[in-house]
Design a protein around this motif. Structure first.
Motif: not given
Length: 220
Positions: A79-83, A109-114, A149-150, A208-217
């Motif tokens: 993962g990496l961090c992004v704002e 950044g406020n989000t760890l992106y997978i 998020l990822g 070529h589609y993806a679903v953005l999937m989230e887990w909130k702290n």
């Protein structure tokens, strides 16, 4: 740095396992794991190279996890961090991960992106991906980030693309009428769909589609 020791079971036999941060000594095995996990027609140029892996452990070592079973490296998560206030939800994998080179990692950044999660096919029945995902949740909580998020591929979509739109396919996965190898896995990890993104990554199976999937702290 992160290290968690545990046991996984094959039938009733326990095997010692470790989830830890990966390092340069692991690079060859990490590349081999990617090749096993993403065979053709997945584009070979999207598999890890050593420069990318070096950047992972340099820019955000906390976001580099791997899992060993009985001393054998069998999976990884990066993962990496992004704002996320900077990025719209309509982004590509290449844009938000710098093509896997993560030079855009933002320590504030406020989000760890997978960026990626991979488990050798032989070991997928053990739930190792879910264990690594739970470990990245620990890191998000410890670093007081807002969420994970990822973009989740939809590798089962090509079987239904003639009769279903991407949203209809996702709805059927959410209702339990269909199972998708990636989206169903992410749901079981506690991730929730945010939005479907087109042209997210070159992936014929997902069209070529993806679903953005989230887990909130849950602590913020």
């Amino acid at each position: 740095m992160y290290r968690s020791e545990l046991f996984i079971f094959e039938e009733d036999k326990p095997y010692p396992a470790v989830i830890r941060n990966y390092n340069e000594d692991d690079f060859d095995e990490l590349i081999a794991i990617q090749a096993e996990c993403f065979p053709p027609p997945f584009p070979t140029e999207l598999l890890w190279n050593k420069e990318q892996l070096h950047n992972h452990v340099t820019f955000f070592p906390e976001g580099t996890l791997c899992i060993e079973i009985d001393g054998k490296l069998v999976g990884s998560l990066t993962g990496l961090c992004v704002e996320m206030d900077i990025f719209s939800t309509a982004h590509t994998w290449h844009e938000i991960t710098d093509g896997g080179y993560v030079r855009n990692h933002n320590p504030q950044g406020n989000t760890l992106y997978i960026v990626d999660i991979s488990v050798r096919p032989r070991y997928r029945k053990f739930g190792l991906g879910k264990l690594m995902m739970q470990s990245i949740y620990h890191i998000v909580i410890e670093q007081r980030l807002k969420r994970v998020l990822g973009g989740g591929r939809m590798p089962g979509y090509h079987k239904h693309a003639v009769e279903l739109s991407p949203q209809q396919y996702l709805d059927k996965v959410l209702s339990g009428d269909l199972q998708d190898p990636v989206i169903s896995f992410l749901l079981k990890c506690g991730r929730k769909p945010v939005q479907i993104v087109d042209n997210y990554i070159e992936d014929e199976e997902s069209h070529h589609y993806a679903v953005l999937m989230e887990w909130k702290n849950p602590f913020l």
